[in-house]
Design an enzyme around this catalytic site. Structure first.
Site, mmCIF file in Angstrom:
data_model
loop_
_atom_site.group_PDB
_atom_site.id
_atom_site.type_symbol
_atom_site.label_atom_id
_atom_site.label_comp_id
_atom_site.label_asym_id
_atom_site.label_seq_id
_atom_site.Cartn_x
_atom_site.Cartn_y
_atom_site.Cartn_z
ATOM 1 N N GLU A 154 0.779 -0.979 0.006
ATOM 2 C CA GLU A 154 0.123 0.012 -0.197
ATOM 3 C C GLU A 154 0.915 1.327 -0.110
ATOM 4 O O GLU A 154 1.074 2.154 -1.054
ATOM 5 C CB GLU A 154 -0.905 -0.099 1.121
ATOM 6 C CG GLU A 154 -1.754 1.111 1.398
ATOM 7 C CD GLU A 154 -2.666 1.124 2.766
ATOM 8 O OE1 GLU A 154 -2.146 0.594 3.472
ATOM 9 O OE2 GLU A 154 -3.690 2.031 2.655
ATOM 10 N N ASP A 185 -12.259 -0.080 2.153
ATOM 11 C CA ASP A 185 -11.368 0.072 3.156
ATOM 12 C C ASP A 185 -11.730 0.783 4.180
ATOM 13 O O ASP A 185 -12.450 -0.358 5.316
ATOM 14 C CB ASP A 185 -10.109 0.728 2.405
ATOM 15 C CG ASP A 185 -8.806 0.402 3.222
ATOM 16 O OD1 ASP A 185 -8.811 -0.392 4.152
ATOM 17 O OD2 ASP A 185 -7.901 1.230 3.014
HETATM 18 N N1 ADE Z 1 -6.445 -0.052 9.101
HETATM 19 C C1 ADE Z 1 -7.557 0.596 8.738
HETATM 20 N N2 ADE Z 1 -7.217 0.865 7.244
HETATM 21 C C2 ADE Z 1 -6.083 0.592 7.066
HETATM 22 C C3 ADE Z 1 -5.433 0.719 5.737
HETATM 23 N N3 ADE Z 1 -5.684 1.229 4.578
HETATM 24 N N4 ADE Z 1 -4.038 0.093 5.693
HETATM 25 C C4 ADE Z 1 -3.480 -0.267 6.900
HETATM 26 N N5 ADE Z 1 -4.207 -0.313 7.911
HETATM 27 C C5 ADE Z 1 -5.278 0.033 8.121
HETATM 28 ZN ZN ZN Z 2 -7.130 -1.940 4.802
#
Ligand code: ADE
Ligand code: ZN
Length: 333
Positions: free
Chosen positions: A199, A277
């Site tokens: 990410e 998400d």
């Molecule tokens: N916790 C909640 N959303 C998240 C994300 N996008 N990346 C990592 N941890 C998270």
């Molecule tokens: Zn997440």
């Protein structure tokens, strides 16, 4: 059928949503009030203004603070029920939801209160809305390996209610390798496994999630594109990526939705899916995510159908059930 009508008509499975990330400010205020907890905002408007993030950590700080008002079983029920109503509105017929037990147990809330409230809501969602759910328990990666082992122990009596384990929170500096042994134990205990990787973190973290954690899916994974060998591996293994377009935009993983790589990944044969998400924080639920990418990337109807078929294919439901939904998608005109 217009693109918008198609997006609405497509049945969808959501595979990457954090229940704590569905906490709408209105509900947060109501629960804070009934639990007599003060929150650092005067109004719902002020909460929404605080939702201006420049990276993952700036979001997580606010997200963990919001969860502090959740105390009782009914609070967890109300949180989850509100999300299921959004699912019903967006034709999300199946969902695999993350929860972060450590966010609550570290505040003295028992694991039992959390899981009972959440699963009572998912049973009602099945009965009243026809929505099926699997729960995935995430370890907070900024905490220690020992703390993750302890959480896994706490989850064992509830094995029947939890299909898998995941890994979330601050990615940079907390590689999947930190949790190799916990994930080995979780797999031994029969849990399926997923992990956030690629990410904000590099492609190397995706390799680690595959080779050390032996994940069934990668959450996000959009930075995999930086490594052609990794792309080959993902394509060959048909490894699903649970991509979250509005999240990526809000957390500045991409600067503009027109630059998002989900369409390129799809065209190269990566098994990508669309997800929300933390929809209460990022400006939209499932259909909003579909609409945002359909508009910015000029997705075709075939691509939209492929994305929703991928979501069932990559889910943890039975094979026949997957096929039922995929046939239904193929027959939509
Ligand atoms: N916790 C909640 N959303 C998240 C994300 N996008 N990346 C990592 N941890 C998270
Ligand atoms: Zn997440």
């Amino acid at each position: 059928m217009s693109q918008l009508a198609l997006i609405k008509a497509l049945p969808k499975a959501e595979l990457h949503v954090h229940i704590e990330g569905t906490f709408e400010p209105e509900l947060m205020f109501a629960i804070a009030q009934r639990n007599n907890i003060s929150i650092p905002y005067k109004s719902i408007e002020e909460v929404k203004q605080a939702y201006n993030f420049h990276n993952l950590q700036s979001f997580l700080d606010i997200y963990y603070a919001g969860a502090n008002v959740l105390i009782h079983e009914q609070d967890f029920y109300d949180l989850a029920w509100a999300y299921f109503e959004k699912c019903a509105a967006d034709n999300v017929v199946h969902t695999e939801i993350f929860f972060d037990p450590q966010t609550h147990t570290d505040r003295g809330i028992s694991f039992d209160v959390v899981i009972q409230g959440l699963t009572r809501a998912s049973q009602d969602a099945q009965q009243k809305l026809g929505i099926s759910t699997h729960w995935i328990m995430c370890f907070l990666r900024h905490l220690s390996e020992d703390a993750a082992f302890e959480t896994l122990e706490q989850a064992l009596p509830y094995k029947d209610l939890i299909i898998g384990v995941g890994l979330d929170s601050s990615e940079m500096g907390h590689p999947p390798s930190k949790f190799e042994r916990v994930f080995a134990k979780a797999r031994e205990e029969g849990f399926l496994v997923v992990a956030h990787a690629g990410e904000e973190g590099p492609a190397a973290y995706v390799w680690e999630a595959l080779d050390l954690l032996h994940v069934n899916r990668i959450d996000h994974g959009v930075r995999s594109e930086e490594d052609p060998q990794l792309m080959q591996r993902l394509i060959q293994e048909k490894m699903p990526l649970t991509v979250c377009p509005l999240s990526n935009l809000k957390l500045c993983v991409v600067n503009d939705m027109a630059e998002h790589n989900i369409r390129r990944l799809l065209q190269q044969g990566v098994h990508v899916t669309v997800n929300s998400d933390d929809p209460a924080y990022f400006g939209g639920y499932m259909n909003d995510n579909f609409i945002a990418i359909a508009d910015a990337l000029a997705l075709t109807s075939e691509e939209l159908k492929q994305l929703s078929a991928n979501s069932f294919e990559a889910s943890f439901i039975a094979k026949e059930e997957k096929q039922k939904w995929i046939n239904l998608i193929e027959n939509l005109v």
